[in-house]
Scaffold this active site. Structure first.
Site, mmCIF file in Angstrom:
data_model
loop_
_atom_site.group_PDB
_atom_site.id
_atom_site.type_symbol
_atom_site.label_atom_id
_atom_site.label_comp_id
_atom_site.label_asym_id
_atom_site.label_seq_id
_atom_site.Cartn_x
_atom_site.Cartn_y
_atom_site.Cartn_z
ATOM 1 N N GLN A 132 0.827 -1.200 0.000
ATOM 2 C CA GLN A 132 0.000 0.000 0.000
ATOM 3 C C GLN A 132 0.867 1.259 0.000
ATOM 4 O O GLN A 132 1.874 1.323 0.702
ATOM 5 C CB GLN A 132 -0.903 0.007 1.226
ATOM 6 C CG GLN A 132 -1.967 -1.075 1.222
ATOM 7 C CD GLN A 132 -3.113 -0.768 0.277
ATOM 8 O OE1 GLN A 132 -3.305 0.380 -0.141
ATOM 9 N NE2 GLN A 132 -3.878 -1.784 -0.069
ATOM 10 N N TYR B 74 -6.237 -13.304 -2.771
ATOM 11 C CA TYR B 74 -5.414 -12.213 -3.304
ATOM 12 C C TYR B 74 -4.504 -11.726 -2.180
ATOM 13 O O TYR B 74 -4.387 -10.527 -1.910
ATOM 14 C CB TYR B 74 -6.282 -11.068 -3.834
ATOM 15 C CG TYR B 74 -7.427 -11.492 -4.725
ATOM 16 C CD1 TYR B 74 -7.240 -11.691 -6.097
ATOM 17 C CD2 TYR B 74 -8.707 -11.696 -4.200
ATOM 18 C CE1 TYR B 74 -8.299 -12.075 -6.915
ATOM 19 C CE2 TYR B 74 -9.766 -12.080 -5.005
ATOM 20 C CZ TYR B 74 -9.558 -12.277 -6.353
ATOM 21 O OH TYR B 74 -10.608 -12.656 -7.158
ATOM 22 N N GLU C 218 -2.406 -16.442 -3.670
ATOM 23 C CA GLU C 218 -1.852 -15.333 -4.458
ATOM 24 C C GLU C 218 -1.244 -15.906 -5.733
ATOM 25 O O GLU C 218 -0.571 -16.942 -5.702
ATOM 26 C CB GLU C 218 -0.797 -14.598 -3.637
ATOM 27 C CG GLU C 218 0.066 -13.618 -4.384
ATOM 28 C CD GLU C 218 -0.720 -12.488 -5.027
ATOM 29 O OE1 GLU C 218 -0.509 -12.253 -6.232
ATOM 30 O OE2 GLU C 218 -1.536 -11.873 -4.330
ATOM 31 N N ASP D 252 -8.989 -9.337 -0.961
ATOM 32 C CA ASP D 252 -8.495 -8.010 -1.326
ATOM 33 C C ASP D 252 -8.156 -8.032 -2.810
ATOM 34 O O ASP D 252 -6.982 -8.038 -3.195
ATOM 35 C CB ASP D 252 -7.271 -7.671 -0.474
ATOM 36 C CG ASP D 252 -6.746 -6.262 -0.731
ATOM 37 O OD1 ASP D 252 -7.414 -5.493 -1.447
ATOM 38 O OD2 ASP D 252 -5.656 -5.932 -0.217
ATOM 39 N N CYS E 115 -10.639 -1.282 -3.478
ATOM 40 C CA CYS E 115 -10.103 0.034 -3.830
ATOM 41 C C CYS E 115 -10.930 0.697 -4.922
ATOM 42 O O CYS E 115 -10.565 1.771 -5.405
ATOM 43 C CB CYS E 115 -8.638 -0.072 -4.259
ATOM 44 S SG CYS E 115 -8.344 -1.162 -5.650
#
Length: 396
Positions: free
Chosen positions: A212, A244, A268, A325, A352
């Site tokens: 981030q 994720y 992932e 995510d 997001c």
């Protein structure tokens, strides 16, 4: 119509730049005739409306708006998306980062928060950001969104002929770095690594790996996920998932809240991130990290759970908590359908993009889930982006 560099209620002279038939038009502000009370001098002079549109630095498209109004606008977008696409009427304020987590970033101006920034390189070696919606490199004299230690070393007055980009990275552990990107692919095993600290925990990742960008974002999301998981619905022995999962940030958040016996699998597609996640999650005996695309992982689980001989496995997933995510495009229909087949007790969804979140909330509600709570955070001040964390539970 979307008018760049304007504020609702203003009167401006604008030029239409993009017509998407009956869907929407785009335009760019050329002059402000009647300014809003919410307008302020742009935090980045090189992005100001006083410049020609093609010479305005991109990446701070809300920089001319007072920060509290920025948050109100983002909340309106989230509320509208959830109503239109999610079928939920919910008024969720966009919260600033807790000052204790912002670590020196200016909450009033929305500056000094980016720990990562990419400057592009023009054909003559000049560096700078791209102009909005173009690949034109704009020379700049400042980078106000960057954390101070990056702003001090940003090589904005230098030239890098032959380079593709210049990356600025300021990890929370160690010194900031300027990385010249040439386009040559480095062998995976030789990629430099860095460490990031969140509270008392450290995470190793590739220097060019995902993390981030806001200095306080990782801690903010860790806290939000920990608080939004309903402890009464959480079973540490269930087949809990972190989808994720990156380098394990949110799986670690679950482990830190519920203890070392937590069972959780971080999924992932990036092999290097998974390697780091395995090491970062070593404190929990029941944690593991697997390298596979999330949709394929869920396809395999759904196929196994459909086998009558694996009734116990189906029960493990029905008792599970899933944290996800996804990228900006969201999880999407296929992943949502597979999750609904596995029927975990609760989902904590980090998003997001409010439109992608709302779409997926709508899909989950159609499949027997209820949206319980949404929290939204201003992790990208002076831009239109907003981060939201939602909890959904299975309707019994």
């Amino acid at each position: 119509m979307f008018v760049a560099d304007a504020i609702p209620g203003e009167r401006v002279v604008a030029r239409v730049t993009d017509v998407q038939h009956d869907r929407y038009w785009r335009a760019e502000t050329l002059e402000v005739l009647r300014a809003s009370a919410d307008r302020r001098p742009h935090v980045w002079p090189e992005a100001s409306v006083e410049r020609a549109p093609e010479q305005r630095a991109g990446g701070a498209e809300f920089g001319h708006i007072r920060v509290d109004r920025q948050r109100d606008l983002k909340a309106e977008v989230l509320r509208d998306a959830l109503a239109r696409m999610g079928g939920v009427e919910l008024d969720t304020p966009v919260r600033p980062v807790d000052p204790a987590l912002a670590l020196g970033a200016s909450l009033d101006l929305g500056t000094g928060y980016r720990t990562r920034m990419r400057l592009h390189v023009a054909g003559d070696g000049t560096v700078g950001p791209y102009a909005a919606r173009s690949h034109t490199v704009v020379p700049v004299a400042s980078v106000p969104l960057a954390v101070p230690e990056l702003a001090r070393i940003a090589p904005i007055a230098e030239r890098f002929p032959g380079a593709r980009a210049v990356d600025l990275v300021a990890p929370s552990v160690g010194d900031p770095e300027v990385v010249v990107v040439t386009g040559e692919r480095m062998p995976r095993a030789a990629r430099p690594t860095i460490e990031e600290r969140v509270g008392d925990r450290r995470f190793r990742l590739d220097r060019d790996g995902f993390w981030q960008v806001h200095r306080g974002a990782a801690a903010t999301l860790t806290r939000a996920v920990q608080e939004l998981v309903d402890a009464d619905l959480f079973d540490p022995r269930a087949a809990n998932l972190d989808l994720y999962g990156g380098v394990g940030l949110l799986a670690a958040a679950i482990g830190d809240r519920f203890g070392e016996t937590v069972r959780i699998t971080s999924v992932e597609s990036d092999a290097r991130a998974t390697e780091h996640a395995g090491a970062n999650l070593a404190d929990w005996v029941g944690a593991r990290a697997v390298t596979v695309r999330v949709d394929r992982f869920l396809d395999d689980l759904a196929a196994e759970a459909g086998n009558g001989a694996l009734a116990a496995d189906r029960a493990r997933f029905r008792d599970a908590t899933v944290v996800l995510d996804p990228p900006r495009s969201g999880a999407g229909r296929h992943v949502i359908e597979r999750l609904a087949e596995l029927a975990p007790r609760q989902l904590v969804y980090v998003a997001c993009d409010p439109v992608a979140l709302a779409r997926d909330v709508g899909l989950l509600r159609e499949r027997g889930y209820e949206l319980v709570e949404v929290r939204a955070f201003d992790l990208f001040p002076n831009t239109h982006h907003v981060e939201a964390v939602a909890r959904l539970t299975a309707i019994v």
